[in-house]
Design an enzyme around this catalytic site. Structure first.
Site, PDB file in Angstrom:
ATOM      1  N   LYS A 186       0.460  -1.023  -0.669  1.00 33.80           N
ATOM      2  CA  LYS A 186       0.192   0.924  -0.007  1.00 33.80           C
ATOM      3  C   LYS A 186       0.578   1.027  -0.392  1.00 33.80           C
ATOM      4  O   LYS A 186       1.899   0.735   0.112  1.00 33.80           O
ATOM      5  CB  LYS A 186      -1.014   0.177   1.334  1.00 33.80           C
ATOM      6  CG  LYS A 186      -2.009  -0.875   1.027  1.00 33.80           C
ATOM      7  CD  LYS A 186      -2.269  -1.341  -0.193  1.00 33.80           C
ATOM      8  CE  LYS A 186      -4.202  -1.768   0.330  1.00 33.80           C
ATOM      9  NZ  LYS A 186      -3.616  -3.616  -0.016  1.00 33.80           N
TER      10      LYS A 186
HETATM   11  C1  LIG Z   1      -5.306  -3.885   0.604  1.00 33.20           C
HETATM   12  C2  LIG Z   1      -6.740  -4.162   0.523  1.00 33.20           C
HETATM   13  C3  LIG Z   1      -6.845  -4.149   1.789  1.00 33.20           C
HETATM   14  C4  LIG Z   1      -7.026  -5.622   3.043  1.00 33.20           C
HETATM   15  O1  LIG Z   1      -5.284  -4.934   2.915  1.00 33.20           O
HETATM   16  P1  LIG Z   1      -4.659  -5.578   4.494  1.00 33.20           P
HETATM   17  O2  LIG Z   1      -4.422  -4.700   5.021  1.00 33.20           O
HETATM   18  O3  LIG Z   1      -4.049  -6.410   3.609  1.00 33.20           O
HETATM   19  O4  LIG Z   1      -5.755  -6.885   4.705  1.00 33.20           O
HETATM   20  C5  LIG Z   1      -8.568  -3.940   1.790  1.00 33.20           C
HETATM   21  N1  LIG Z   1      -9.479  -3.537   0.629  1.00 33.20           N
HETATM   22  C6  LIG Z   1      -8.788  -3.542  -0.127  1.00 33.20           C
HETATM   23  C7  LIG Z   1      -9.343  -2.671  -1.879  1.00 33.20           C
HETATM   24  C8  LIG Z   1      -6.904  -3.568  -0.433  1.00 33.20           C
HETATM   25  O5  LIG Z   1      -6.188  -3.547  -1.596  1.00 33.20           O
END
Ligand SMILES: *Cc1c(COP(=O)(O)O)cnc(C)c1O
Length: 395
Positions: A186
């Site tokens: 992210k």
């Molecule tokens: C990455 C992501 C998540 C979940 O995040 P994690 O920290 O990996 O559990 C949820 N929704 C979207 C759209 C994502 O890209």
């Protein structure tokens, strides 16, 4: 979008403060921690940055979604409207609450189409979860009005769009709760982490309680705290929070860099007359983690995807074929292959994810290619990328 590209001395310093005290846990140990509270500090700085009243930092974005569902009182048999184009975590968050994900189509924003959402509302619908995919926003103003007029909770999945805004207001602050992810890919990362934000004090307390075994966090003796609700454990450690804090302080620089780099990619794609671009309701608020383009038809999209790969253009995604982000590839969901019996399979009738009518989404996704915007590209590398993109699309 990756925060992993920029791990540096700032992150090491913040982690060092935690290692110096040895208090790796966000609650308690007040006299040992020397005033070091990384999760708390992150929460204060993050809510200020977004313009939200409250933030609770937790162990992942998926946990954040589960926490938001719980705080909003969503549970067994409730229906929650979600988009077809998202990371599977959005669906997992709903299913973990015992609720039923109901898919609505996306439009050219690559996010929920408000009209499709309206058509999916039933007497059991409790919430709508727009996902601000690939760094840019849904038609969040229209979705917020629709939820308000229909008496539905609005929970924003802002995992991919931290720092993005719509008409000056941060994404994630339009609904009852906003959810974020700080996983390894992210925009900013804690290693693993997530957060919920809200302006509602009651929702905030439900959230922080649920995420920590129902603890009420009143007083300074953890052992003597009350437990107003049953919860679970979605805590983040101080080490992860420390990394996130250093990354958060780089967010404005990250966004600025991504926007500049995305403009260069956009120039290159625009040289091909057949390319059209994803609709962005407020281009100024784009966090610019991805550039998404449309080919005129599916065959051309597939041909371009191959040509871009042959030209060694990195980070291009044809999501239509991707088994993490679009229902076509979600065989485990279609078959409801869960480790144990999932609560939703006890409903009468149980949801049938193998027979979804998402033809409108198919028409858009089958033509969509996205390209990841990186932070570390030099000017020369960007120039070279532009050349390769132009050549690939000419062919
Ligand atoms: C990455 C992501 C998540 C979940 O995040 P994690 O920290 O990996 O559990 C949820 N929704 C979207 C759209 C994502 O890209």
């Amino acid at each position: 979008m990756p925060g992993f590209e920029i791990f540096g001395d700032e992150e090491r310093t913040e982690v060092g403060h935690v290692l110096d005290t040895g208090v790796l846990f966000r609650y308690g140990f007040d006299d040992l921690r020397d005033g070091v509270w990384k999760a708390r500090t992150f929460e204060a700085e993050f809510s200020k940055r977004l313009g939200a009243a409250y933030c609770h930092l937790c162990s992942s974005g998926t946990a954040a979604l589960g926490i938001a569902m719980a705080a909003c009182g969503i549970g067994a048999g409730d229906e929650v409207i979600v988009p077809t184009f998202t990371f599977i975590a959005t669906i997992e968050g709903v299913l973990q609450a015992g609720a039923v994900p109901v898919f609505a189509d996306i439009d050219e924003t690559l996010c929920l189409d408000p009209e499709s959402v309206r058509s999916r509302i039933t007497g059991r619908t409790r919430a709508v979860v727009p996902v601000h995919m690939c760094g840019s926003m849904a038609r969040i103003d229209e979705l917020a009005s629709l939820c308000a007029e229909s008496g539905l909770r609005l929970i924003e999945d802002t995992a991919q769009a931290v720092g993005a805004s719509f008409r000056g207001q941060s994404l994630g602050t339009f609904g009852d709760m906003g959810c974020y992810s700080f996983d390894p890919v992210k925009t900013i990362t804690c290693g693993e982490g997530g957060a919920v934000v809200t302006d509602d004090e009651d929702l905030y307390h439900r959230a922080e309680q649920y995420a920590d075994h129902g603890h009420d966090h009143v007083g300074s003796d953890r052992g003597a705290e009350g437990h107003p609700i049953l919860g679970t454990n979605h805590r983040i450690s101080e080490l992860g929070a420390a990394v996130g804090l250093a990354q958060l302080r780089k967010l404005d620089w990250i966004l600025e860099t991504q926007r500049k780099n995305k403009d260069r990619l956009r120039e290159a794609f625009a040289s091909c007359g057949e390319v059209t671009f994803r609709e962005i309701p407020d281009p100024e608020g784009d966090s610019a983690t991805f550039l998404s383009v449309f080919a005129p038809d599916e065959d051309t999209a597939r041909a371009w995807t191959r040509a871009l790969a042959d030209a060694h253009v990195p980070g291009c995604f044809y999501w239509y074929e991707n088994n993490w982000h679009y229902p076509r590839g979600w065989e485990h969901l279609k078959a409801m292959r869960t480790p144990g019996l999932s609560p939703v399979t006890l409903l009468d009738p149980p949801p049938d994810f193998s027979a979804m009518d998402i033809e409108r989404s198919d028409r858009i996704m089958s033509r969509t290619i996205s390209m990841l915007v990186k932070l570390s590209w030099t000017d020369a590398e960007l120039g070279d990328l532009q050349d390769r993109i132009r050549k690939a699309l000419e062919g």
